[in-house]
Motif scaffolding. Structure first.
Motif, mmCIF file in Angstrom:
data_model
loop_
_atom_site.group_PDB
_atom_site.id
_atom_site.type_symbol
_atom_site.label_atom_id
_atom_site.label_comp_id
_atom_site.label_asym_id
_atom_site.label_seq_id
_atom_site.Cartn_x
_atom_site.Cartn_y
_atom_site.Cartn_z
ATOM 1 N N UNK A 165 0.846 -1.206 0.000
ATOM 2 C CA UNK A 165 0.000 0.000 0.000
ATOM 3 C C UNK A 165 0.873 1.246 0.000
ATOM 4 N N UNK A 176 0.489 9.920 1.968
ATOM 5 C CA UNK A 176 -0.007 8.872 2.869
ATOM 6 C C UNK A 176 0.813 7.585 2.697
ATOM 7 N N UNK A 179 3.063 7.369 5.445
ATOM 8 C CA UNK A 179 2.392 6.963 6.679
ATOM 9 C C UNK A 179 2.231 5.444 6.715
ATOM 10 N N UNK A 180 1.924 4.840 5.549
ATOM 11 C CA UNK A 180 1.831 3.374 5.492
ATOM 12 C C UNK A 180 3.182 2.731 5.789
ATOM 13 N N UNK A 182 5.611 4.000 7.538
ATOM 14 C CA UNK A 182 5.919 4.150 8.965
ATOM 15 C C UNK A 182 5.127 3.139 9.780
ATOM 16 N N UNK A 183 3.908 2.915 9.341
ATOM 17 C CA UNK A 183 3.073 1.947 10.046
ATOM 18 C C UNK A 183 3.661 0.539 9.899
ATOM 19 N N UNK B 240 -1.447 9.359 9.772
ATOM 20 C CA UNK B 240 -1.687 8.015 10.321
ATOM 21 C C UNK B 240 -3.186 7.759 10.465
ATOM 22 N N UNK B 242 -5.481 8.776 8.358
ATOM 23 C CA UNK B 242 -6.006 8.357 7.052
ATOM 24 C C UNK B 242 -5.725 6.863 6.842
ATOM 25 N N UNK B 243 -4.538 6.443 7.275
ATOM 26 C CA UNK B 243 -4.205 5.017 7.194
ATOM 27 C C UNK B 243 -5.234 4.204 7.964
ATOM 28 N N UNK B 246 -8.522 4.120 6.178
ATOM 29 C CA UNK B 246 -8.492 3.232 5.002
ATOM 30 C C UNK B 246 -8.473 1.766 5.400
ATOM 31 N N UNK B 247 -7.845 1.473 6.528
ATOM 32 C CA UNK B 247 -7.767 0.082 6.967
ATOM 33 C C UNK B 247 -9.013 -0.328 7.754
ATOM 34 N N UNK B 249 -9.904 0.814 10.607
ATOM 35 C CA UNK B 249 -9.662 0.769 12.049
ATOM 36 C C UNK B 249 -10.249 1.993 12.750
#
Lengths: 467, 338
Positions: A165, A176, A179-180, A182-183, B240, B242-243, B246-247, B249
């Motif tokens: 992603x 973003x 951000x993915x 980093x996640x 984070x 937005x992540x 999208x997921x 959560x």
């Protein structure tokens, strides 16, 4: 034939254990009373002595064979079982950390991440998932290890999903994506790597246990050997006092056989212990420190990349890099403390040392260049900082002569070399250790039987004089 | 700060700061508590209100504590050159601190690798006015945590990177701001389809609301927690959220609507709902000693804003923001404190 004289005297036989085929029961079923009765005459005493000698020598052989079989099996486990399992766990751990660092590097390169990064990432994930699947399929692991493998397996697929992603968003230029990434990195650091490390710790602990088992002193065998040898000497002294014959060939043979087994046992296991110690200290321990150093290197690289991926919000990653690189190469990468210094202490030959010193030099250069890249980034020259980190061109079109990615590769390759070298050392020393025990089990068994036979023959010869 | 405010209803902005505004402000500004952004109905616009506030000078002490209630009030525009403008002229380049993650505001175009966006268009206008060329800019991608240091150390002449004007920044970080060039507010971002969250109201009850730690949104959410009873998810960075959205959560993201618009631009399946809950202004941040530069930038902003629907401001708005932040008719009115 040795029994013939004893059978003629056959004093008392326990009624509840009738001797089959007219043979008298073995020595240990005799009642103490019978022993006392027999002990009143010299032939009776001789028989008791003979039986005890035979028993001692056979027991010595048996215990030696048993204890050495156990130690040999443990040494075998070191080589064929816990050693490879520990190496596999280290491989899983390393390839996961490598995947994470590589994903971040490819990401920095922009929308179209370089092929070599993509391939390296794909290879890492493949190695990790294959090893995890193999480890999970084998029933060799403990329940504790299997639970971790199962979790690793689940999370790895989620992790790769997040990385994909991140890439898809990055290709479109959407922040973003960062951000993915980093996640994904957080998941790797907080959920996946701890399990991988635990797995490695479990396997390494098992390796340590196998070493301990293989190295444990065979005290029972030693004691029985010493007692057996003492009893043989005593019996010969007794015989000499009574007959003034210096040699009783049977008993001498028995004594020699027992002494040989004892010497062999002490020397063989002693050598094995020394070799296993060497294998442990210079192999297993070195490997552990080197593997840790390698993972620290990879994590430092990942954090260095993420500092830039975060584009201005990467202070936490930058701090983590500082901590990891200094944990690797010492304060300000001076090489005095840290994992590389430890590994250098443990390295026992020039080849091993050379790789580690090269890694140290590269780490020092890395630290310096990283500092420059940070200054560039803090001053607002982001693209220059990126170029100094992953290569490429500065904003003025020049190419950096050196960049941190090059130093990182140097550290990593040298550590890889050192790991391969120590792995060889470890296997060689462990195989030597196991080899030192080779032949001891059948040898001890055969010699003990010979020894016992000699002792009994010797006593039989004395007994025959009473007929 | 009445409901009009939250509804993004922007008054015909061509009205310059006028006597009428001053009167309205003197009347309303004094009675309307500043933090009360929710209950006043039909109150005058903050910009208008505020114009009068310093003039009314309800008390020097409170003015010092909260910047007269209107931190967005700046110095009057002037095109006179002073030491700061001369410094820039001498150098021949305007050094500006920019963000790289503010999608549509200030971000790196993946193809050209250049930084573009609404903020960057404004920066170009400033460079053009001072140096005669909109390319006479040195972009410095200052990290968020170091942005004010960069201003204080004069590593950059100014920051154009969605910096909210706050009194704390003026007083404690010694930052001088231009007049407001954008008005933002906290708003909810939700999945376009099937979201039960309709706005910052009872519909958030029991819903997982994502907010960035330490953000204004978090503070707002805290105030209303007992009434609205959302389940709050805290993250380090607003992206984070937005992540998480999208997921699946999180059910909604509560954030600055300007940034939320940047998020929506990255994902066509999400949108802003309800009305903005608060009011925040973005300003160009400068060193507090560079008063001539502040006045110069305010002058540029005057020009940038003027022209009605064809103003530079509106053009930039249509280019970068309108698709995800529709319905804005013009920039916020400037507010001056001297």
């Amino acid at each position: 034939m040795t029994r013939t004289p004893m059978e003629t005297e056959s004093p008392t036989v326990r009624g509840d254990t009738p001797a089959p085929g007219g043979r008298r029961p073995r020595a240990w079923v005799e009642q103490p009373r019978a022993w006392r009765a027999a002990a009143t005459t010299e032939p009776g005493r001789l028989r008791i002595v003979g039986a005890l000698l035979a028993l001692l020598v056979v027991a010595f052989g048996a215990v030696t064979a048993w204890q050495i079989t156990e130690r040999s099996a443990a040494a075998d486990d070191v080589i064929h079982h816990s050693g490879p399992l520990s190496a596999r766990a280290a491989d899983i751990y390393r390839s996961l950390a490598d995947a994470d660092a590589t994903a971040a590097g490819g990401f920095l390169a922009g929308g179209d991440d370089p092929e070599q990064d993509r391939e390296r990432y794909a290879r890492d994930i493949e190695i990790a998932s294959r090893n995890i699947a193999e480890a999970a399929a084998s029933s060799e692991d403990s329940a504790q290890a299997r639970a971790r493998l199962e979790r690793l397996n689940q999370r790895l697929s989620v992790y790769t999903g997040l990385v994909e992603r991140a890439r898809a968003n990055n290709r479109q230029g959407f922040p973003v994506g960062g951000a993915y990434l980093r996640r994904a990195n957080r998941m790797m650091n907080e959920e996946i790597l701890p399990d991988a490390k635990q797995l490695w710790t479990i396997e390494t602990a098992r390796l340590g246990e196998d070493y301990e088992d293989a190295k444990a002193l065979p005290l029972a065998a030693w004691a029985l050997g010493a007692v057996g040898l003492g009893a043989l000497v005593w019996a010969q002294r007794r015989s000499y006092r009574r007959t003034h014959r210096v040699f009783n060939p049977g008993m001498v043979a028995g004594t020699v056989a027992t002494a040989v087994v004892l010497l062999w046992l002490v020397a063989g296991h002693g050598v094995a212990r020394a070799k296993l110690d060497e294998s442990y200290a210079h192999g297993a321990q070195s490997l552990q420190v080197l593997n840790e150093a390698r993972i620290q290197t990879l994590q430092a690289r990942g954090n260095e990349n993420l500092t830039l991926v975060a584009r201005g919000g990467g202070d936490a990653y930058s701090a983590a890099y500082d901590k990891q690189l200094q944990g690797l190469a010492g304060t300000d990468a001076d090489g005095r403390t840290g994992l590389l210094a430890q590994a250098l202490d443990l390295a026992d030959d020039d080849r091993g040392r050379k790789s580690i010193t090269s890694a140290m030099e590269a780490a020092k250069a890395w630290w310096g260049l990283h500092g420059e890249a940070r200054t560039k980034d803090d001053e607002g020259n982001y693209l220059d900082a990126v170029a100094q980190t992953i290569g490429g061109t500065y904003e003025d079109g020049k190419r950096p002569e050196q960049y941190t990615g090059f130093c990182f590769d140097q550290v990593d390759t040298n550590l890889e070399r050192a790991v391969a070298h120590e792995q060889q050392e470890f296997e060689r020393a462990a195989a030597d250790g196991r080899g030192a025990l080779g032949g001891l089990v059948p040898g001890a068994a055969a010699l003990a039987v010979l020894g016992a036979a000699g002792a009994v023959l010797g006593i039989g010869r004395r007994l025959s004089e009473y007929r | 700060m009445g409901r009009e405010e939250r509804g993004w209803r922007v008054r015909g902005w061509a009205t310059v700061v006028s006597a009428a505004a001053l009167v309205a402000a003197a009347a309303a500004g004094a009675v309307l508590p500043l933090q009360d952004g929710r209950d006043g109905d039909g109150g005058p616009r903050a910009g208008t209100t505020a114009t009068g506030a310093p003039a009314a000078a309800p008390g020097k002490a409170s003015a010092d504590d909260d910047c007269g209630g209107h931190p967005e009030a700046s110095l009057r525009p002037s095109s006179a050159s002073g030491p700061a403008v001369e410094r820039i002229r001498k150098r021949g380049k305007l050094v500006i601190g920019v963000d790289q993650n503010g999608y549509r505001w200030s971000y790196r175009d993946p193809v050209s690798r250049k930084i573009v966006g609404f903020d960057i268009d404004l920066a170009k206008a400033i460079a053009k006015d001072i140096l005669g060329s909109e390319d006479a800019i040195l972009y410095k991608t200052v990290p968020t945590a170091k942005r004010f240091d960069a201003v204080n150390n004069r590593d950059v002449d100014l920051l154009v990177r969605t910096v909210s004007i706050t009194c704390e920044r003026i007083k404690e970080k010694h930052i001088a701001f231009s007049t407001a060039y954008f008005k933002a507010g906290q708003q909810l971002l939700v999945p376009r389809q099937g979201s039960a969250v309709k706005g910052f109201d009872a519909s958030v009850k029991g819903k997982r609301i994502c907010v960035a730690e330490g953000s204004t949104a978090q503070a707002e959410l805290d105030k209303e927690k007992d009434r609205l009873r959302p389940r709050v998810l805290l993250v380090a960075n607003q992206l984070d959220c937005l992540v998480m959205l999208q997921l699946g959560e999180a059910d909604a993201v509560f954030t600055d609507n300007a940034l939320a618009a940047g998020q929506a631009a990255q994902d066509p399946a999400v949108r802003l709902v309800g009305r903005p809950v608060t009011t925040e202004y973005y300003g160009v941040a400068m060193n507090e000693q560079d008063t001539d530069l502040v006045r110069r930038v305010n002058k540029v902003l005057e020009d940038y804003r003027s022209g009605g629907p064809d103003s530079h401001w509106m053009q930039a708005y249509r280019t970068w923001l309108e698709a995800d932040l529709p319905g804005i008719e013009g920039p916020p009115e400037p507010l001056y404190k001297d």
